[in-house]
Scaffold this active site. Structure first.
Site, mmCIF file in Angstrom:
data_model
loop_
_atom_site.group_PDB
_atom_site.id
_atom_site.type_symbol
_atom_site.label_atom_id
_atom_site.label_comp_id
_atom_site.label_asym_id
_atom_site.label_seq_id
_atom_site.Cartn_x
_atom_site.Cartn_y
_atom_site.Cartn_z
ATOM 1 N N SER A 118 56.489 -4.810 -1.260
ATOM 2 C CA SER A 118 57.354 -3.873 -1.553
ATOM 3 C C SER A 118 58.852 -4.689 -1.891
ATOM 4 O O SER A 118 59.793 -4.220 -2.114
ATOM 5 C CB SER A 118 57.564 -2.946 -0.614
ATOM 6 O OG SER A 118 57.753 -3.523 0.690
ATOM 7 N N HIS A 139 52.697 -1.734 -6.472
ATOM 8 C CA HIS A 139 53.483 -1.287 -5.361
ATOM 9 C C HIS A 139 53.196 0.321 -5.212
ATOM 10 O O HIS A 139 53.936 1.070 -5.849
ATOM 11 C CB HIS A 139 55.053 -1.311 -5.539
ATOM 12 C CG HIS A 139 55.945 -1.114 -4.499
ATOM 13 N ND1 HIS A 139 57.273 -0.686 -4.612
ATOM 14 C CD2 HIS A 139 55.638 -0.905 -2.830
ATOM 15 C CE1 HIS A 139 57.874 -0.583 -3.427
ATOM 16 N NE2 HIS A 139 56.758 -0.444 -2.538
ATOM 17 N N GLU A 151 54.308 1.358 -8.718
ATOM 18 C CA GLU A 151 55.285 0.640 -9.372
ATOM 19 C C GLU A 151 54.624 -0.576 -9.771
ATOM 20 O O GLU A 151 54.175 -1.378 -8.886
ATOM 21 C CB GLU A 151 56.555 0.217 -8.620
ATOM 22 C CG GLU A 151 57.890 -0.377 -9.272
ATOM 23 C CD GLU A 151 58.811 -0.841 -8.296
ATOM 24 O OE1 GLU A 151 58.575 -0.801 -7.114
ATOM 25 O OE2 GLU A 151 59.894 -0.681 -8.754
ATOM 26 N N ASN A 189 62.723 -0.223 -4.365
ATOM 27 C CA ASN A 189 63.395 -0.718 -3.029
ATOM 28 C C ASN A 189 64.673 -1.190 -3.229
ATOM 29 O O ASN A 189 65.470 -1.122 -2.086
ATOM 30 C CB ASN A 189 62.440 -1.610 -2.258
ATOM 31 C CG ASN A 189 61.141 -0.718 -1.634
ATOM 32 O OD1 ASN A 189 61.436 0.356 -1.567
ATOM 33 N ND2 ASN A 189 60.145 -1.278 -1.068
HETATM 34 N N1 CAA Z 1 48.321 11.349 3.936
HETATM 35 C C1 CAA Z 1 47.954 12.386 3.182
HETATM 36 N N2 CAA Z 1 48.592 13.462 3.058
HETATM 37 C C2 CAA Z 1 49.770 13.790 3.436
HETATM 38 C C3 CAA Z 1 50.431 13.010 4.299
HETATM 39 C C4 CAA Z 1 49.669 11.768 4.627
HETATM 40 N N3 CAA Z 1 50.329 10.790 5.212
HETATM 41 N N4 CAA Z 1 51.475 13.508 4.726
HETATM 42 C C5 CAA Z 1 51.552 14.739 4.061
HETATM 43 N N5 CAA Z 1 50.710 14.730 3.399
HETATM 44 C C6 CAA Z 1 50.190 15.877 2.490
HETATM 45 C C7 CAA Z 1 50.239 17.375 3.384
HETATM 46 O O1 CAA Z 1 48.798 17.493 3.693
HETATM 47 C C8 CAA Z 1 50.300 18.403 2.425
HETATM 48 O O2 CAA Z 1 49.393 18.688 1.453
HETATM 49 P P1 CAA Z 1 49.330 20.316 0.933
HETATM 50 O O3 CAA Z 1 50.519 20.333 0.260
HETATM 51 O O4 CAA Z 1 48.127 20.072 -0.146
HETATM 52 O O5 CAA Z 1 49.222 21.162 1.965
HETATM 53 C C9 CAA Z 1 51.531 17.678 1.645
HETATM 54 O O6 CAA Z 1 51.379 16.459 1.512
HETATM 55 C C10 CAA Z 1 53.010 18.229 2.287
HETATM 56 O O7 CAA Z 1 52.993 17.736 3.638
HETATM 57 P P2 CAA Z 1 53.813 18.533 4.733
HETATM 58 O O8 CAA Z 1 53.776 19.950 4.365
HETATM 59 O O9 CAA Z 1 53.376 18.127 6.057
HETATM 60 O O10 CAA Z 1 55.368 17.963 4.700
HETATM 61 P P3 CAA Z 1 56.201 17.921 3.593
HETATM 62 O O11 CAA Z 1 56.347 18.898 2.537
HETATM 63 O O12 CAA Z 1 57.632 17.683 4.196
HETATM 64 O O13 CAA Z 1 55.820 16.455 2.841
HETATM 65 C C11 CAA Z 1 56.140 14.316 2.577
HETATM 66 C C12 CAA Z 1 55.560 15.403 3.585
HETATM 67 C C13 CAA Z 1 55.251 14.022 1.548
HETATM 68 C C14 CAA Z 1 55.984 12.764 3.299
HETATM 69 C C15 CAA Z 1 57.526 14.413 2.048
HETATM 70 O O14 CAA Z 1 58.400 14.537 3.212
HETATM 71 C C16 CAA Z 1 58.139 13.591 1.226
HETATM 72 O O15 CAA Z 1 57.715 13.481 -0.002
HETATM 73 N N6 CAA Z 1 58.908 12.604 1.908
HETATM 74 C C17 CAA Z 1 59.394 11.199 1.164
HETATM 75 C C18 CAA Z 1 58.463 10.343 0.859
HETATM 76 C C19 CAA Z 1 58.731 9.070 0.509
HETATM 77 O O16 CAA Z 1 60.046 9.034 -0.213
HETATM 78 N N7 CAA Z 1 57.945 7.928 0.129
HETATM 79 C C20 CAA Z 1 58.387 6.864 -0.221
HETATM 80 C C21 CAA Z 1 58.729 5.878 0.772
HETATM 81 S S1 CAA Z 1 58.987 4.289 0.281
HETATM 82 C C22 CAA Z 1 57.820 3.576 0.015
HETATM 83 O O17 CAA Z 1 56.729 3.923 0.363
HETATM 84 C C23 CAA Z 1 58.098 2.078 -0.576
HETATM 85 C C24 CAA Z 1 58.285 1.031 0.351
HETATM 86 O O18 CAA Z 1 57.782 0.047 -0.103
HETATM 87 C C25 CAA Z 1 58.978 1.212 1.676
#
Ligand code: CAA
Length: 291
Positions: A118, A139, A151, A189
């Site tokens: 990342s 990514h 990405e 990132n």
């Molecule tokens: N695996 C599979 N499915 C998942 C999951 C997981 N770990 N976490 C959540 N889900 C699914 C749920 O089952 C749910 O599905 P449905 O809508 O079909 O029921 C859906 O995602 C929504 O989940 P929740 O209702 O539990 O909760 P939410 O609406 O708050 O969504 C989230 C959770 C998708 C994590 C949301 O909070 C979100 O988008 N957060 C930001 C995530 C983000 O920014 N990610 C990037 C991180 S940075 C990165 O990855 C780069 C790096 O290099 C560090």
């Protein structure tokens, strides 16, 4: 059947293995620790069971997907059978270098090797392989089954053919590929960690509480999670490693990890994964810690 080897069965490796199994790939899920593999398989099973309950898949389809995933503690023979290898080990340049040097002699003629790093510039990693033209960055974002973006990073020597193949695979996964050039932290990132680090400085300076900093970004900018909750979600140790790599490579003060972040990691507060970070995570309930 197309075959992908995923090396590293942490959060990202598990998610990547799952989404490839969902499109019918045979997946080698490789990790040197049995407990990582067990945890990854449990997570994949739980995710696919949820999708079965929601009637996205039948029980038979779920079982077939799980059968597609072959866990392994060693990679030697498996890599030669793969058309794509995705490295997802920890964000540690020396560990990644060692892995690429080790696997170089086990690769088949047409294999594409991708890294899910990342933040580490990929051209230096590519140079460790005999065929840097078949090396690329993929990514994925966390949680992999949910996030649309991959990405795709073009290294100095990555060929157009490699890029076209990977973009097509990303589309097969029903995700969107955004192609960017090689640079520390790439685009995702570089933007995200400028924000997360600044949020930690704001907390350290006691301008606002963790909850209020996050509420401002959620209610004011429509972010699904505020930057501090997201940092806990990513893992504070991972955040620190990413910032250190970006600071070392970009020499920009904004990426110098805030002392509070370093202090939290040193005191064993790693975020959601061990229940303690900017928040105390108690099952589904999250409570801001007082800093
Ligand atoms: N695996 C599979 N499915 C998942 C999951 C997981 N770990 N976490 C959540 N889900 C699914 C749920 O089952 C749910 O599905 P449905 O809508 O079909 O029921 C859906 O995602 C929504 O989940 P929740 O209702 O539990 O909760 P939410 O609406 O708050 O969504 C989230 C959770 C998708 C994590 C949301 O909070 C979100 O988008 N957060 C930001 C995530 C983000 O920014 N990610 C990037 C991180 S940075 C990165 O990855 C780069 C790096 O290099 C560090």
């Amino acid at each position: 059947m197309k075959t992908v080897s995923v090396i590293g069965a942490g959060t990202m490796g598990a998610g990547i293995a799952q989404v490839f199994s969902q499109i019918g790939y045979h997946v080698h899920l490789i990790d040197y620790k049995q407990e990582n593999i067990d945890r990854a398989l449990q997570k994949i099973n739980a995710n696919l069971s949820k999708l079965t309950t929601k009637k996205v898949y039948t029980e038979e389809q779920k079982e077939a997907m799980l059968k597609c995933i072959q866990p392994s503690l060693i990679y030697n023979d498996l890599l030669a059978k793969s058309s794509l290898i995705i490295e997802c080990i920890s964000e540690d340049i020396e560990k990644k270098k060692k892995l690429f040097k080790d696997i170089n002699s086990h690769l088949s003629q047409d294999v594409i090797v991708a890294t899910n790093t990342s933040s580490i510039p990929i051209s230096g990693l590519a140079s460790l392989l005999d065929h840097p033209e078949r090396f690329i960055g993929m990514h994925f974002m966390n949680p992999v089954p949910v996030m649309k973006l991959v990405e795709v990073i073009r290294g100095k020597d990555t060929s157009e053919k490699t890029i076209a193949t990977i973009v097509a695979i990303v589309e097969e996964l029903n995700k969107a590929a955004v192609l960017v050039n090689d640079s520390p932290g790439f685009v995702a990132n570089r933007l995200l960690f400028a924000l997360i680090n600044e949020a930690v400085y704001i907390l350290q300076e006691k301008v606002a509480s963790a909850e209020d900093i996050d509420r401002i970004m959620k209610l004011g900018m429509s972010h699904p999670m505020g930057p501090l909750q997201l940092a806990d979600y990513i893992g504070l140790d991972v955040c620190l490693s990413i910032l250190e790599i970006m600071y070392e490579n970009l020499h920009q003060e904004k990426f110098k990890p805030c002392a509070l972040l370093t202090k939290l990691v040193e005191s064993g507060k790693l975020g959601m994964k061990n229940g303690n970070g900017f928040y105390q995570w108690n099952g589904m309930q999250i409570v801001a810690a007082n800093y």
